[in-house]
Design a protein around this motif. Structure first.
Motif, PDB file in Angstrom:
ATOM      1  N   GLU A 119     -18.781  18.830 -10.180  1.00 12.07           N
ATOM      2  CA  GLU A 119     -18.549  18.306  -8.887  1.00 12.07           C
ATOM      3  C   GLU A 119     -17.915  17.105  -9.799  1.00 12.07           C
ATOM      4  OE1 GLU A 119     -18.109  17.966  -5.769  1.00 12.07           O
ATOM      5  OE2 GLU A 119     -19.044  20.463  -5.633  1.00 12.07           O
ATOM      6  N   ILE A 120     -16.315  16.780  -9.594  1.00  8.04           N
ATOM      7  CA  ILE A 120     -15.928  15.438 -10.547  1.00  8.04           C
ATOM      8  C   ILE A 120     -15.429  14.807  -9.198  1.00  8.04           C
ATOM      9  CG2 ILE A 120     -14.785  16.277 -12.765  1.00  8.04           C
ATOM     10  CD1 ILE A 120     -12.766  16.853 -11.763  1.00  8.04           C
ATOM     11  N   PRO A 121     -15.776  13.817  -9.018  1.00  6.73           N
ATOM     12  CA  PRO A 121     -15.215  12.316  -8.350  1.00  6.73           C
ATOM     13  C   PRO A 121     -13.554  12.431  -8.060  1.00  6.73           C
ATOM     14  CG  PRO A 121     -15.678  11.253 -10.411  1.00  6.73           C
ATOM     15  CD  PRO A 121     -16.129  12.539 -10.403  1.00  6.73           C
ATOM     16  N   ASP A 122     -12.642  12.764  -8.703  1.00  2.00           N
ATOM     17  CA  ASP A 122     -11.010  13.195  -8.690  1.00  2.00           C
ATOM     18  C   ASP A 122     -10.962  14.326  -8.891  1.00  2.00           C
ATOM     19  OD1 ASP A 122     -10.786   9.757  -8.153  1.00  2.00           O
ATOM     20  OD2 ASP A 122     -11.264  10.199 -10.186  1.00  2.00           O
ATOM     21  N   PHE A 123      -9.498  14.211  -9.042  1.00  3.56           N
ATOM     22  CA  PHE A 123      -8.719  15.364  -8.824  1.00  3.56           C
ATOM     23  C   PHE A 123      -8.320  15.352 -10.162  1.00  3.56           C
ATOM     24  CE2 PHE A 123      -8.020  16.152  -4.488  1.00  3.56           C
ATOM     25  CZ  PHE A 123      -8.530  17.453  -3.960  1.00  3.56           C
ATOM     26  N   GLU A 124      -7.990  16.881 -10.827  1.00  2.00           N
ATOM     27  CA  GLU A 124      -7.284  16.751 -12.077  1.00  2.00           C
ATOM     28  C   GLU A 124      -6.263  17.428 -12.045  1.00  2.00           C
ATOM     29  OE1 GLU A 124      -8.272  18.720 -16.904  1.00  2.00           O
ATOM     30  OE2 GLU A 124      -9.770  18.774 -15.525  1.00  2.00           O
ATOM     31  N   GLY A 125      -5.098  15.916 -12.477  1.00  2.00           N
ATOM     32  CA  GLY A 125      -3.962  16.679 -12.023  1.00  2.00           C
ATOM     33  C   GLY A 125      -3.299  16.571 -10.804  1.00  2.00           C
ATOM     34  N   LEU A 126      -2.098  16.464 -10.338  1.00  6.24           N
ATOM     35  CA  LEU A 126      -1.924  16.347  -8.714  1.00  6.24           C
ATOM     36  C   LEU A 126      -2.010  17.779  -7.972  1.00  6.24           C
ATOM     37  CD1 LEU A 126      -0.312  14.893  -7.215  1.00  6.24           C
ATOM     38  CD2 LEU A 126       1.550  16.310  -7.248  1.00  6.24           C
ATOM     39  N   PRO A 127      -2.730  18.305  -7.041  1.00  3.66           N
ATOM     40  CA  PRO A 127      -3.193  18.636  -5.900  1.00  3.66           C
ATOM     41  C   PRO A 127      -2.026  19.249  -5.448  1.00  3.66           C
ATOM     42  CG  PRO A 127      -4.392  16.641  -4.997  1.00  3.66           C
ATOM     43  CD  PRO A 127      -3.287  16.287  -6.796  1.00  3.66           C
ATOM     44  N   ILE A 128      -1.577  20.730  -5.680  1.00  4.92           N
ATOM     45  CA  ILE A 128       0.046  21.472  -5.534  1.00  4.92           C
ATOM     46  C   ILE A 128      -0.289  21.080  -3.749  1.00  4.92           C
ATOM     47  CG2 ILE A 128      -1.365  23.599  -4.797  1.00  4.92           C
ATOM     48  CD1 ILE A 128       0.554  25.160  -6.072  1.00  4.92           C
ATOM     49  N   THR A 129      -1.525  20.754  -3.104  1.00  2.00           N
ATOM     50  CA  THR A 129      -0.579  20.780  -1.682  1.00  2.00           C
ATOM     51  C   THR A 129       0.014  19.453  -1.190  1.00  2.00           C
ATOM     52  OG1 THR A 129      -2.563  20.961  -1.113  1.00  2.00           O
ATOM     53  CG2 THR A 129      -2.378  20.096   0.629  1.00  2.00           C
ATOM     54  N   ALA A 130      -0.783  18.439  -1.941  1.00  2.00           N
ATOM     55  CA  ALA A 130       0.786  16.750  -2.390  1.00  2.00           C
ATOM     56  C   ALA A 130       1.940  17.521  -2.424  1.00  2.00           C
ATOM     57  CB  ALA A 130      -0.700  16.393  -3.209  1.00  2.00           C
ATOM     58  N   ALA A 131       1.752  18.194  -3.063  1.00  2.00           N
ATOM     59  CA  ALA A 131       3.531  18.399  -4.845  1.00  2.00           C
ATOM     60  C   ALA A 131       4.376  18.871  -2.866  1.00  2.00           C
ATOM     61  CB  ALA A 131       3.401  19.616  -5.533  1.00  2.00           C
ATOM     62  N   GLY A 132       3.541  19.793  -2.455  1.00  2.00           N
ATOM     63  CA  GLY A 132       4.422  20.238  -1.358  1.00  2.00           C
ATOM     64  C   GLY A 132       5.062  19.340  -0.087  1.00  2.00           C
ATOM     65  N   VAL A 133       3.641  18.305   0.150  1.00  2.00           N
ATOM     66  CA  VAL A 133       3.980  17.465   1.307  1.00  2.00           C
ATOM     67  C   VAL A 133       5.293  16.939   0.754  1.00  2.00           C
ATOM     68  CG1 VAL A 133       3.290  16.185   2.366  1.00  2.00           C
ATOM     69  CG2 VAL A 133       2.224  17.790   2.384  1.00  2.00           C
ATOM     70  N   VAL A 134       5.315  16.378  -0.523  1.00  2.00           N
ATOM     71  CA  VAL A 134       6.240  15.644  -1.576  1.00  2.00           C
ATOM     72  C   VAL A 134       7.507  15.607  -0.663  1.00  2.00           C
ATOM     73  CG1 VAL A 134       6.960  14.758  -2.950  1.00  2.00           C
ATOM     74  CG2 VAL A 134       4.671  14.096  -2.953  1.00  2.00           C
ATOM     75  N   LEU A 135       7.827  17.484  -1.648  1.00  2.00           N
ATOM     76  CA  LEU A 135       8.962  18.035  -1.259  1.00  2.00           C
ATOM     77  C   LEU A 135       9.499  17.558   0.476  1.00  2.00           C
ATOM     78  CD1 LEU A 135       8.175  20.708  -4.676  1.00  2.00           C
ATOM     79  CD2 LEU A 135      10.412  18.924  -4.045  1.00  2.00           C
ATOM     80  N   ALA A 136       8.408  18.612   0.778  1.00  2.00           N
ATOM     81  CA  ALA A 136       8.554  18.664   2.302  1.00  2.00           C
ATOM     82  C   ALA A 136       9.289  17.365   2.905  1.00  2.00           C
ATOM     83  CB  ALA A 136       7.338  19.745   3.228  1.00  2.00           C
ATOM     84  N   SER A 137       8.606  16.096   2.970  1.00  2.00           N
ATOM     85  CA  SER A 137       8.931  15.194   3.087  1.00  2.00           C
ATOM     86  C   SER A 137      10.345  14.096   3.181  1.00  2.00           C
ATOM     87  CB  SER A 137       7.549  13.644   3.519  1.00  2.00           C
ATOM     88  OG  SER A 137       7.628  13.634   1.672  1.00  2.00           O
ATOM     89  N   TYR A 138      10.742  15.103   1.625  1.00  2.00           N
ATOM     90  CA  TYR A 138      11.666  14.124   1.257  1.00  2.00           C
ATOM     91  C   TYR A 138      12.749  15.104   1.191  1.00  2.00           C
ATOM     92  CZ  TYR A 138      15.284  13.545  -2.372  1.00  2.00           C
ATOM     93  OH  TYR A 138      16.374  13.264  -2.761  1.00  2.00           O
ATOM     94  N   LEU A 139      12.722  16.499   1.323  1.00  2.00           N
ATOM     95  CA  LEU A 139      14.377  17.006   2.394  1.00  2.00           C
ATOM     96  C   LEU A 139      13.972  17.372   3.821  1.00  2.00           C
ATOM     97  CD1 LEU A 139      13.127  19.825  -0.253  1.00  2.00           C
ATOM     98  CD2 LEU A 139      15.293  18.818   0.212  1.00  2.00           C
ATOM     99  N   LEU A 140      12.966  16.446   4.489  1.00  2.00           N
ATOM    100  CA  LEU A 140      12.560  16.131   5.930  1.00  2.00           C
ATOM    101  C   LEU A 140      13.513  14.897   6.416  1.00  2.00           C
ATOM    102  CD1 LEU A 140       9.498  17.705   7.492  1.00  2.00           C
ATOM    103  CD2 LEU A 140      12.617  18.086   8.025  1.00  2.00           C
ATOM    104  N   MET A 141      14.014  13.849   5.247  1.00  2.00           N
ATOM    105  CA  MET A 141      14.203  13.070   5.170  1.00  2.00           C
ATOM    106  C   MET A 141      16.671  12.804   5.588  1.00  2.00           C
ATOM    107  SD  MET A 141      12.468  11.245   2.518  1.00  2.00           S
ATOM    108  CE  MET A 141      14.091   9.501   2.127  1.00  2.00           C
ATOM    109  N   ASP A 142      16.813  11.792   5.956  1.00  2.00           N
ATOM    110  CA  ASP A 142      17.857  11.507   6.344  1.00  2.00           C
ATOM    111  C   ASP A 142      18.478  12.159   4.858  1.00  2.00           C
ATOM    112  OD1 ASP A 142      20.352  10.562   6.443  1.00  2.00           O
ATOM    113  OD2 ASP A 142      19.925   9.112   8.545  1.00  2.00           O
TER     114      ASP A 142
END
Length: 227
Positions: A119-142
């Motif tokens: 059990e660690i208090p933080d994620f080690e490395g960016l979670p893949i969920t966050a990576a997918g959301v970054v791409l999806a939200s960027y490509l839904l922009m203007d």
């Protein structure tokens, strides 16, 4: 039916996560690019919900592995396939290479997560969920903000962050999770009800995710995620 006995409610939600990832790919093949990225946001909501339910109701013996398999579909494979389908004809080798690197780094990120049982208090490395959301939200922009080389650079940056050892805070507090779920639902609802405002809500999510990407540098106190 053995699986009916094994699966718990959180596992059913996890399967919903995987289903949204598959629907995202189907939407892209059908020429519905925005809907493809909306399904990735749907998957992110399901991913947050299954974790919350698992902590409240307990997880099954296959829950953790099932979650990772669903994540690699919805936030690894789906964004890569959708992006290649939409933009691959412009620079097939460049986009294809970036997409492959992104998926492979996502798989490595999940494999590392599954093999570390402490059990660690933080994620080690960016979670893949966050990576997918970054791409999806960027490509839904203007459209004026979406640049091919920007997509490639963003995918490579996310690939590095996923396999890095940078600490990323875990969002666990129920109130914070509800707020994020509402924010994620805004572009989803907008797509079906008020499509002219979709890019505004997508931009909001993208900016929030940029803050999360920078959290190791900004050293945001964990209390803002836990309380």
């Amino acid at each position: 039916m053995t699986f009916i006995k094994i699966l718990k409610i959180p596992d059913v939600v996890t399967l919903g996560n995987a289903m949204f990832g598959i629907l995202s790919i189907f939407s892209a093949f059908s020429g519905k690019a925005d809907l493809a990225f909306i399904f990735i946001l749907f998957a992110a909501i399901a991913d947050g919900a299954d974790g919350f339910l698992a902590r409240r109701m307990g997880s099954s013996a296959i829950g953790e592995n099932l979650d990772s398999l669903a994540d690699v579909i919805s936030f690894g494979t789906a964004p890569a396939v959708v992006i290649f389908l939409i933009y691959g004809h412009l620079q097939p080798y460049l986009v294809g290479t970036a997409a492959c690197i992104y998926v492979l780094c996502g798989v490595l990120r999940l494999a590392r997560f599954n093999t570390k049982h402490k059990e660690i208090p933080d994620f080690e490395g960016l979670p893949i969920t966050a990576a997918g959301v970054v791409l999806a939200s960027y490509l839904l922009m203007d459209d004026k903000y979406i640049i091919l080389y920007g997509i490639v650079i963003l995918m490579l940056l996310l690939s590095y962050l996923m396999i890095s050892e940078h600490p990323y805070p875990k969002l666990r507090h129920p109130k914070a999770m509800v707020i994020m779920a509402i924010i994620f639902m805004l572009p989803v609802l907008s797509y079906f009800v008020l499509p002219e405002y979709l890019f505004i809500f997508a931009t909001l999510i993208f900016l929030l995710m940029l803050l999360y990407l920078e959290s190791p540098l900004m050293k945001i106190p964990r209390q803002y995620y836990d309380e």
